[in-house]
Enzyme design. Structure first.
Site, short mmCIF file in Angstrom:
data_model
loop_
_atom_site.label_atom_id
_atom_site.label_comp_id
_atom_site.label_asym_id
_atom_site.label_seq_id
_atom_site.Cartn_x
_atom_site.Cartn_y
_atom_site.Cartn_z
N ASP A 176 0.87 -1.18 0.00
CA ASP A 176 0.00 0.00 0.00
C ASP A 176 0.90 1.23 0.00
O ASP A 176 1.17 1.84 1.04
CB ASP A 176 -0.92 -0.01 1.21
CG ASP A 176 -2.02 1.05 1.10
OD1 ASP A 176 -2.03 1.79 0.11
OD2 ASP A 176 -2.86 1.12 2.01
N ALA A 177 1.39 1.56 -1.20
CA ALA A 177 2.41 2.60 -1.34
C ALA A 177 1.88 3.85 -2.03
O ALA A 177 2.46 4.92 -1.90
CB ALA A 177 3.59 2.05 -2.14
N LYS A 178 0.80 3.70 -2.81
CA LYS A 178 0.18 4.82 -3.54
C LYS A 178 1.20 5.61 -4.33
O LYS A 178 1.22 6.84 -4.33
CB LYS A 178 -0.60 5.71 -2.57
CG LYS A 178 -1.71 4.97 -1.81
CD LYS A 178 -2.44 5.88 -0.85
CE LYS A 178 -3.53 5.12 -0.10
NZ LYS A 178 -2.99 4.14 0.87
N ARG A 179 2.06 4.89 -5.04
CA ARG A 179 3.07 5.52 -5.87
C ARG A 179 2.46 5.96 -7.19
O ARG A 179 1.32 5.64 -7.51
CB ARG A 179 4.24 4.57 -6.11
CG ARG A 179 5.02 4.16 -4.87
CD ARG A 179 5.61 5.36 -4.14
NE ARG A 179 6.64 4.98 -3.18
CZ ARG A 179 6.47 4.82 -1.89
NH1 ARG A 179 5.29 5.01 -1.37
NH2 ARG A 179 7.47 4.48 -1.10
N THR A 203 -0.40 -0.44 -4.78
CA THR A 203 -1.40 0.60 -5.05
C THR A 203 -0.72 1.77 -5.74
O THR A 203 0.39 2.18 -5.38
CB THR A 203 -2.08 1.08 -3.75
OG1 THR A 203 -1.10 1.55 -2.83
CG2 THR A 203 -2.89 -0.04 -3.11
#
Length: 284
Positions: free
Chosen positions: A94-97, A121
Site C-alpha cells: 500500500d504505497a500509492k506511488r 497501489t
C-alpha cells in the site's frame, strides 16, 4: 500470484479478507517492543494467528517509512517471512506511488523485485505513463489503481463532474473517467481498483464499467463500511473482491492476547464472508 491462484485461495479459505498490516510503533501491545524489531514480531504473530482466515496482507508503507532504514528492515523481514512460510498469501504494497517514466520503473523494481510484493497501489493522477511501467515486464504482478476511496476528502475531486462553465460533455464523475480510461492500460489479470466500502451504492456504478476486475475495498470495520453492501453491489462470478480491515483486527486488543483477539475478529469476518459466498453465485 495470478488471477486463477487468487480465486482458488478464496474458494479454499471461503474468505475474501485482506488484513492491513498498519503496524504503528506507538500502538504496540503489551510485551512487544516499541521499535522496528517489535513491528516485525507484531506482524509475525498477527500473521500466524490469521493466515488461514485471509487471502491477502497489505502493509501500509507509511508505518515503515516513518522509522527510516529500520522500518524498511522490518518490512523486508515481514515480506521474507510471508514469502517463505505462507507463499499462498497475496501481498499488497500500500504505497500509492505514481510518477513519470523511469521513476515508476524504479518504484516497480523496488516493490516487485526487491520486496517481492504481488501488487502495489498506484495513484492515477499523472496518467498512463505513470502507471504502465508497473504493468510492463512483470508477469503475475498487479497494479491496484486508486479510483473511489473511502476517506471523506475523496469527495473533493473523485465525484466532481465539472462546473456549468466547464462545458464538460458528457458530465461524468472524475472517478468514472479514471476507470473508463485506465481499464485499457492493463486487463483483468493485472489490474485491480480501490473502491471504498463507505461509498455503498457507488460500487454498483463501478461494476457497470468494470464488471470483471477485482476490487480492493477498504473501509469495512473501523471506518464503518458494510460488508453486506459491498458484496451486494460489488461481487462478481469470481467473487472479485478483496475486503480490507486493518485497525479493527490488528488492534483488537492492546494486551498480551493481541494475536488471539486479532484471530477472533478475523474469524468473525471470515464467517460472514463464508455465508455471503455460500448464498451467492460467486465462485460456485
Amino acid at each position: 500470484m495470478n488471477r486463477q491462484e487468487l480465486v482458488q485461495q478464496i474458494k479454499k479459505k471461503k474468505s475474501f479478507l485482506c488484513i492491513g498490516l498498519d503496524s504503528d510503533v506507538t500502538k504496540m501491545p503489551k510485551g512487544i517492543s516499541s521499535d522496528a524489531n517489535g513491528i516485525f514480531e507484531f506482524n509475525k504473530q498477527i500473521i500466524e494467528a490469521t493466515h488461514d482466515l485471509c487471502v491477502a496482507y497489505k502493509p501500509n508503507m507509511a508505518f515503515y517509512e516513518s522509522l527510516g532504514s529500520q522500518g524498511w528492515v522490518a518490512l523486508e523481514k515481514t515480506m521474507k517471512y510471508l514469502n517463505e512460510n505462507h507463499p499462498d498469501i497475496f501481498t499488497i504494497a500500500d504505497a500509492k506511488r505514481g510518477d513519470i517514466g523511469n521513476t515508476s520503473k524504479l518504484y516497480a523494481r523496488a516493490f516487485f523485485e526487491q520486496m517481492n510484493f504481488d501488487s502495489i497501489t498506484v495513484a492515477p493522477y499523472m496518467g498512463s505513463d505513470s502507471v504502465k511501467p508497473f504493468l510492463e515486464s512483470y508477469n503475475n504482478k498487479w497494479v491496484i489503481l486508486l479510483a473511489l476511496t473511502s476517506n471523506p476528502g475523496g469527495r473533493d475531486f473523485q465525484i466532481y463532474t465539472g462546473d456549468i462553465l466547464d462545458n464538460l460533455v458528457p458530465r461524468t464523475a472524475l472517478y468514472k473517467k479514471v476507470i473508463e480510461v485506465s481499464k485499457d492500460w492493463g486487463n483483468t489479470n493485472n489490474m485491480m481498483y480501490v473502491v471504498g466500502a463507505t461509498r455503498g451504492q457507488m460500487i454498483e456504478q463501478v461494476r457497470r464499467i468494470i464488471p470483471d476486475h477485482f476490487l480492493l475495498v477498504p473501509g469495512v470495520g473501523a471506518q464503518g463500511g458494510s460488508l453486506q453492501d459491498v458484496a451486494k453491489y460489488g461481487m462478481n462470478k469470481d467473487c472479485g473482491l478483496l475486503v480490507n480491515a486493518s485497525r479493527s483486527i490488528i488492534y483488537a486488543s492492546n494486551g498480551e492476547d493481541f494475536a488471539a483477539a486479532a484471530r477472533n475478529e478475523a474469524l468473525s469476518m471470515q464467517k460472514e464472508m463464508e455465508h455471503i459466498l455460500k448464498n451467492s453465485a460467486a465462485i460456485q
